[in-house]
Write an enzyme that holds these catalytic residues in place. Structure first.
Site, PDB file in Angstrom:
ATOM      1  N   CYS A 165       0.805  -1.223   0.000  1.00 35.59           N
ATOM      2  CA  CYS A 165       0.000   0.000   0.000  1.00 35.59           C
ATOM      3  C   CYS A 165       0.839   1.273   0.000  1.00 35.59           C
ATOM      4  CB  CYS A 165      -0.945  -0.016   1.199  1.00 35.59           C
ATOM      5  SG  CYS A 165      -1.892  -1.544   1.308  1.00 35.59           S
ATOM      6  N   HIS A 305      -2.525   8.046   6.355  1.00 32.26           N
ATOM      7  CA  HIS A 305      -2.757   6.752   5.716  1.00 32.26           C
ATOM      8  C   HIS A 305      -4.054   6.141   6.242  1.00 32.26           C
ATOM      9  CE1 HIS A 305      -1.667   3.046   3.656  1.00 32.26           C
ATOM     10  NE2 HIS A 305      -1.890   2.367   4.776  1.00 32.26           N
ATOM     11  N   GLU A 316      -0.599   5.546  13.861  1.00 29.75           N
ATOM     12  CA  GLU A 316      -0.139   6.647  13.011  1.00 29.75           C
ATOM     13  C   GLU A 316      -0.177   7.971  13.742  1.00 29.75           C
ATOM     14  OE1 GLU A 316      -0.872   8.556   8.554  1.00 29.75           O
ATOM     15  OE2 GLU A 316      -2.222   6.995   9.324  1.00 29.75           O
ATOM     16  N   LYS A 334      -9.313   7.880   2.794  1.00 32.39           N
ATOM     17  CA  LYS A 334      -9.894   6.544   2.629  1.00 32.39           C
ATOM     18  C   LYS A 334     -11.320   6.467   3.161  1.00 32.39           C
ATOM     19  CE  LYS A 334      -5.435   4.166   2.570  1.00 32.39           C
ATOM     20  NZ  LYS A 334      -4.590   5.382   2.755  1.00 32.39           N
ATOM     21  N   HIS A 339      -9.734   1.962   0.217  1.00 32.23           N
ATOM     22  CA  HIS A 339      -8.287   1.772   0.185  1.00 32.23           C
ATOM     23  C   HIS A 339      -7.874   1.296  -1.203  1.00 32.23           C
ATOM     24  CE1 HIS A 339      -4.275   1.117   1.206  1.00 32.23           C
ATOM     25  NE2 HIS A 339      -4.386   0.356   2.284  1.00 32.23           N
ATOM     26  N   PHE A 398       1.858  -3.329   3.943  1.00 29.85           N
ATOM     27  CA  PHE A 398       2.215  -4.650   4.452  1.00 29.85           C
ATOM     28  C   PHE A 398       3.685  -4.906   4.152  1.00 29.85           C
ATOM     29  CE2 PHE A 398      -2.136  -7.060   4.348  1.00 29.85           C
ATOM     30  CZ  PHE A 398      -2.616  -6.214   5.331  1.00 29.85           C
TER      31      PHE A 398
END
Length: 410
Positions: A165, A305, A316, A334, A339, A398
């Site tokens: 991502c 994010h 975050e 998002k 996403h 990831f």
């Protein structure tokens, strides 16, 4: 060649909110959602627990000629559409930059998996003769970057970062490095993803990272809300044209903003979960500010994010406080886009650039009750007007990939 400031001169996107940048931006400001119920037959056939996604507002086949579309994977289709928009927006015609001074860096998280699955079905059901000779060019992860390179005769290098991502944001980061080093004058950069398919939906569902709020699709993606239950899978592409500032000025280009600094780190913690301390996310932001000579006090906004997962959203904000402080204003695209995986960092960079350019921060949707672990100012309900000197876009993936991009006013 000496280091140069890097400026943004062109923007292109196709997303669940619209077939272009303007429609996508207007959708954010209006508080629209790109999430809807999935009508594909496989949703019921496999009895998937997740029956929603953020699908493209404009299907690529409505934009591309039929013959061209058939030769491209969906991820390549969206990449080309966004790249053509960005190139035109930057004011380039058929010429304007020597091919050996033009580069491409366009990432993807998954690439042409739908092509792979479809062609494998054809092989199993009908034998070798039904398999397309274009199978490999359509499924390879560098396909979106390669087709853009061919389209614009880019010979300074065509690259395809694959970092889940964070891929789209890495596209911009590596483009910045190419321009800073003097290896190119112009780089087409960003990310593309289009893999809303049974296998990806099933895999994410089994990992219990996706929202199952099937009865309220438009309210399913809810970053930082106490009732968030996972992300919503989306598709799309975001492409920007980046240039060495002196090159852009010499040709009289309009400049949206500067890409002032970049930071890339890795958690080395877990294949899917972020380091709960947010240490290396914070260090990516610190590196972006350091490389751009930016005082943390000048950072007024962080485009987060924030995917709508329980652990990641709060981690975050911890990282933001560590790296920058308590003063930045946050938003989470998002909530409206879903996403977009490998395209997320690029599309959200465009939103960050426009926030600086227009002096307005789009709201985060669906925050009914802010998680008490989030002790920062989150824009909700209505857009917020704000003169921004510097804004940071965060992207994580990831594998522990962390990318922070620092944009400053033009």
């Amino acid at each position: 060649m000496s280091a140069s400031d890097v400026v943004v001169t062109g923007l292109g996107a196709t997303t669940p909110l619209g077939g272009g940048v303007e429609e996508t931006w207007d959708g954010f400001l209006a508080g629209r959602s790109g999430v809807s119920a999935l009508e594909a037959e496989w949703v019921e056939r496999f009895d998937l627990p997740v029956k929603i996604a953020a699908q493209l507002a404009v299907d690529p086949t409505e934009v591309l000629p039929r013959v061209e579309a058939r030769r491209l994977d969906r991820s390549e289709q969206v990449a080309l559409i966004a790249a053509r928009q960005a190139w035109q927006d930057a004011g380039f015609g058929d010429d304007g930059v020597e091919p050996e001074r033009l580069g491409v860096v366009v990432g993807t998280g998954i690439g042409g998996a739908t092509t792979l699955l479809h062609q494998d079905d054809l092989l199993e059901q009908n034998g070798l003769r039904k398999v397309s000779p274009l199978t490999v060019p359509m499924l390879m992860p560098n396909g979106p970057a390669a087709h853009i390179g061919l389209e614009f005769s880019a010979r300074a290098g065509v690259h395809a970062p694959v970092s889940a991502c964070a891929s789209g944001a890495e596209g911009l980061a590596w483009a910045w490095r190419l321009l800073q080093s003097g290896e190119a004058d112009v780089v087409i950069a960003g990310g593309a993803e289009a893999c809303i398919a049974a296998i990806t939906m099933a895999g994410f569902a089994q990992s219990r990272t996706m929202s199952t709020r099937n009865d309220e699709p438009e309210r399913a993606s809810r970053p930082w809300d106490v009732d968030r239950d996972g992300f919503v899978l989306g598709e799309g592409a975001g492409i920007v044209v980046l240039e060495r500032e002196e090159f852009a000025r010499a040709r009289g280009a309009r400049v949206y903003a500067r890409l002032a600094g970049v930071g890339m780190t890795a958690d080395a913690h877990h294949i899917t979960a972020p380091d709960p301390e947010g240490t290396w996310q914070a260090k990516a932001m610190e590196a972006a500010m350091r490389s751009g000579g930016i005082d943390p006090a000048a950072v007024g906004h962080v485009n987060a994010h924030a995917t709508s997962t329980q652990v990641g959203d709060v981690t975050e904000t911890v990282a933001v406080r560590k790296a920058i402080g308590d003063h930045p204003v946050l938003t989470a695209p998002k909530s409206a886009l879903g996403h977009l995986l490998g395209a997320a960092g690029a599309v959200e960079s465009i939103i960050t650039i426009l926030a600086i350019h227009h002096g307005v921060i789009p709201p985060t949707a669906n925050v009914d009750e802010l998680d008490p672990g989030v002790s920062l100012d989150v824009v909700t309900d209505e857009p917020r007007k704000m003169d921004l000197e510097v804004a940071i876009n965060d992207s994580f993936g990831f594998g522990g990939h962390n990318v922070a991009l620092a944009f400053s006013s033009a």
